[in-house]
Design an enzyme around this catalytic site. Structure first.
Site, PDB file in Angstrom:
ATOM      1  CE1 TYR A   1      -4.128  -1.883   0.316  1.00  0.00           C
ATOM      2  CE2 TYR A   1      -2.747  -3.323   1.649  1.00  0.00           C
ATOM      3  CZ  TYR A   1      -3.908  -3.100   0.937  1.00  0.00           C
ATOM      4  OH  TYR A   1      -4.847  -4.093   0.830  1.00  0.00           O
TER       5      TYR A   1
ATOM      6  CG  ASN B   1     -10.868  -2.029  -8.119  1.00  0.00           C
ATOM      7  OD1 ASN B   1     -11.438  -1.544  -9.084  1.00  0.00           O
ATOM      8  ND2 ASN B   1     -10.045  -3.050  -8.232  1.00  0.00           N
TER       9      ASN B   1
ATOM     10  CB  CYS C   1      -7.669  -4.118  -5.814  1.00  0.00           C
ATOM     11  SG  CYS C   1      -9.110  -5.157  -6.004  1.00  0.00           S
ATOM     12  CG  HIS C   2      -5.599  -9.761  -7.380  1.00  0.00           C
ATOM     13  ND1 HIS C   2      -6.292  -9.183  -8.428  1.00  0.00           N
ATOM     14  CD2 HIS C   2      -4.589 -10.477  -7.935  1.00  0.00           C
ATOM     15  CE1 HIS C   2      -5.715  -9.540  -9.572  1.00  0.00           C
ATOM     16  NE2 HIS C   2      -4.679 -10.323  -9.293  1.00  0.00           N
TER      17      HIS C   2
ATOM     18  CD  GLU D   1      -2.008 -12.119 -11.098  1.00  0.00           C
ATOM     19  OE1 GLU D   1      -1.005 -11.502 -10.650  1.00  0.00           O
ATOM     20  OE2 GLU D   1      -3.097 -11.571 -11.313  1.00  0.00           O
TER      21      GLU D   1
END
Length: 183
Positions: free
Chosen positions: A121, A144, A152-153, A179
């Site tokens: 953040y 979001n 946002c993850h 990912e």
């Protein structure tokens, strides 16, 4: 001229765009995925919302938006499925997230975080030009409206821990692991 309103319920909050006469100008469609049911909404050929859906929802909660799989929603659903299968790293869709200027700036930074990578953040706050605004970045992340597509993850705590996610931390963990495995 377009105005925004909110359609809310167990499906989350969908920002709804209306014209001068107050007529709705949006569509939504629901897709079953490996991480649960997801609602994707669009207005004027722009994706406005991607949210996790509560299975107990009923149609009365979305009465101000039409359930209709438009060509854009069909393409968004297809790209989302490809992403969740590990076969897509980037989305190619027109987006129209509704929020404050600060929120929009945060969401633009989120879209620059590479597939399989994360930022804290604080790092996002620095990229937005407000290095002391990590909490405000967290709130913008929380608001979001286009989850997954605006990733946002990929934002984590300064200590590397997973914190906060609208779909639940188990989904955030799933997305990040998926990912990493498909880089």
């Amino acid at each position: 001229m377009l105005y925004e309103g909110i359609v809310s319920g167990n499906i989350g909050k969908y920002k709804l765009i209306t014209d001068l006469e107050g007529r709705k100008m949006g569509n939504i469609f629901f897709y079953d995925t490996v991480i649960g049911k997801i609602g994707i909404a669009e207005t004027n050929n722009n994706i406005t919302n991607v949210s996790f859906v509560d299975d107990n929802m009923d149609n009365a909660q979305i009465e101000d938006i039409e359930v209709n799989e438009t060509p854009l929603l069909k393409e968004a659903g297809k790209q989302l499925q490809q992403y969740l299968e590990g076969n897509r790293k980037d989305f190619d869709l027109p987006l129209l997230p509704v929020g404050t200027e600060f929120q929009k700036n945060v969401w633009k930074v989120l879209q620059t975080i590479p597939y399989g990578a994360t930022l804290s953040y604080k790092q996002v706050a620095e990229k937005v030009g407000s290095p002391k605004a990590a909490r405000a970045v967290g709130m913008a992340n929380n608001r979001n409206p286009i989850a997954i597509i605006i990733p946002c993850h990929r934002v984590i705590g300064a200590n590397g821990r997973l914190v906060g996610y609208g779909g639940g931390l188990h989904i955030k963990e799933y997305l990040l692991n998926m990912e990493r495995q498909n880089i």
